[in-house]
Design an enzyme around this catalytic site. Structure first.
Site, PDB file in Angstrom:
ATOM      1  N   CYS A 149       0.834  -1.208   0.000  1.00 45.01           N
ATOM      2  CA  CYS A 149       0.000   0.000   0.000  1.00 45.01           C
ATOM      3  C   CYS A 149       0.866   1.254   0.000  1.00 45.01           C
ATOM      4  CB  CYS A 149      -0.910  -0.023   1.233  1.00 45.01           C
ATOM      5  SG  CYS A 149      -1.910   1.466   1.400  1.00 45.01           S
ATOM      6  N   CYS A 152      -0.438   4.083   2.261  1.00 44.85           N
ATOM      7  CA  CYS A 152      -0.175   3.881   3.688  1.00 44.85           C
ATOM      8  C   CYS A 152       1.304   4.126   4.020  1.00 44.85           C
ATOM      9  CB  CYS A 152      -0.493   2.454   4.130  1.00 44.85           C
ATOM     10  SG  CYS A 152      -1.983   1.771   3.437  1.00 44.85           S
ATOM     11  N   ASP A 153       2.202   3.637   3.171  1.00 45.19           N
ATOM     12  CA  ASP A 153       3.616   3.568   3.559  1.00 45.19           C
ATOM     13  C   ASP A 153       4.556   4.457   2.753  1.00 45.19           C
ATOM     14  OD1 ASP A 153       2.886   1.646   5.422  1.00 45.19           O
ATOM     15  OD2 ASP A 153       3.097   0.017   3.987  1.00 45.19           O
TER      16      ASP A 153
END
Ligand code: NAP
Length: 322
Positions: A149, A152-153
């Site tokens: 992701c 997200c990261d």
């Protein structure tokens, strides 16, 4: 993400006393669109969100192809809007995950870790999860440089080098997103032709931070506490090489989250629930919508459409069977 969740307090007894008319599994576009339509049919649906509140769409930074948002919309923001709209008409959204279902008789039973629900109809919109490469080091270094992701990261890779595996829309879209942070993004694809659509291909190829390694697979992720090197193999020449990188983002497709329904509903060879054009599964009163039953389109708009159709059919089923 700032989804608004209902309080569980005192809810268990209420659930056990009153079978729901419609219970929706999953809170992605399919689930929340189903809930909106069921709520507007005054069926007071319950949504069990599953582990990923908002589904995969909520993890997407910007959604540019959902109609009505000409400038694009944040995935998480769209999820919140879906939820708000469904709740406005009486949907109850609970942060809980189904672990077991009994579809052998109506009302159907849905168990979670701590609760049990009865429902006259069930809409399954449990979505899909990212496919893994299944190479040494992948599991050990997940969260330590291996990710599925970018939204997200991505931030953790500011001024670092990252690699992306895959040649589809997800790989290119996420690679482009990662250029916000990373100094370079290397896309490793197993063929010499991309599967992604033309617009994303041109954008990625025009991005000076992105380079491609063709005909190549990752055979191992190496690193102790963080990703350091990828072992690569050219599938045409058999040549092996090492690529130094700080991160590895894997976007090679998805698997439907349907293991709970094995032996209970008809499924295809890929584990997708078989549903007809009315979203009806092999058990009357049980419907499927979105990626749990859709290996083809996997779009927010198509999933939402399936969710709406499933709820309309559930309402019809209740009318005919009450
Ligand atoms: P996808 O289209 O199935 O692409 C998966 C990619 O991963 C392919 O390039 C495939 O290679 C590669 N791959 C699969 N298994 C692999 C393995 N074991 N090792 C190395 N590479 C592997 O999946 P997706 O990109 O997640 O897209 C899924 C669906 O969502 C598609 O319908 C897509 O159009 C849609 N989507 C749309 C958008 C958008 O419209 N903006 C954004 C994201 C996703 P091959 O090409 O050789 O098969």
């Amino acid at each position: 993400m700032n989804f608004n969740l209902n309080d569980h307090t005192g809810a268990e007894e209420e659930h056990q006393q009153h079978p729901y008319k419609v219970l929706v599994l999953g809170s992605g576009p399919a689930g929340l669109a189903a809930a909106l339509y069921a709520a507007r049919a005054e069926l007071n649906p319950l949504v069990l969100t599953g582990m990923e509140l908002g589904g995969q769409a909520a993890l997407t930074h910007t959604i540019e192809n959902y109609p009505g948002f000409p400038e694009g919309v944040g995935g998480s923001q769209l999820g919140e809007l879906f939820q708000k709209q469904a709740e406005r008409f009486g949907t109850r959204v609970e942060f809980d995950t189904a672990t077991e279902v009994d579809l052998s008789k109506r009302p159907f039973t849905v168990k979670t870790y701590g609760q049990e629900f009865q429902t006259e109809t069930l809409i399954i919109s449990t979505g899909a999860s990212p496919t893994h490469l299944n190479v040494p080091g992948e599991v050990e270094l997940t969260g330590k440089g291996v990710s599925y992701c970018a939204t997200c990261d991505g931030w953790f890779f500011k001024d670092k080098k990252v690699a992306v595996v895959g040649g589809g829309d997800s790989a290119l879209e996420e690679a482009i997103f990662l250029t916000r942070y990373a100094t370079s993004v290397t896309i490793i694809h197993r063929r010499d032709e991309l599967r992604a659509g033309a617009i994303l291909q041109s954008r990625a190829k025009a991005n000076s931070k992105i380079r491609f390694i063709w005909d190549t697979v990752v055979t191992e992720v190496v690193g102790k506490d963080a990703v350091q090197t990828l072992k690569l193999k050219n599938v045409k020449t058999g040549e092996t090489s090492d690529l130094a990188t700080d991160g590895l983002f894997i976007f090679i497709g998805h698997k439907p989250n349907t293991s709970m329904f094995v032996g209970k509903l008809e499924m295809d060879a890929g584990g997708y629930i078989v549903a007809d054009k009315r979203m009806q599964t092999s058990v009357p009163g049980v419907y499927a919508a979105g990626e749990a039953c859709d290996p083809l389109f996997r779009q927010v708009v198509t999933s939402a459409g399936m969710g709406a159709a499933a709820a309309m059919q559930a309402a019809k089923f209740l009318e005919e069977n009450e």
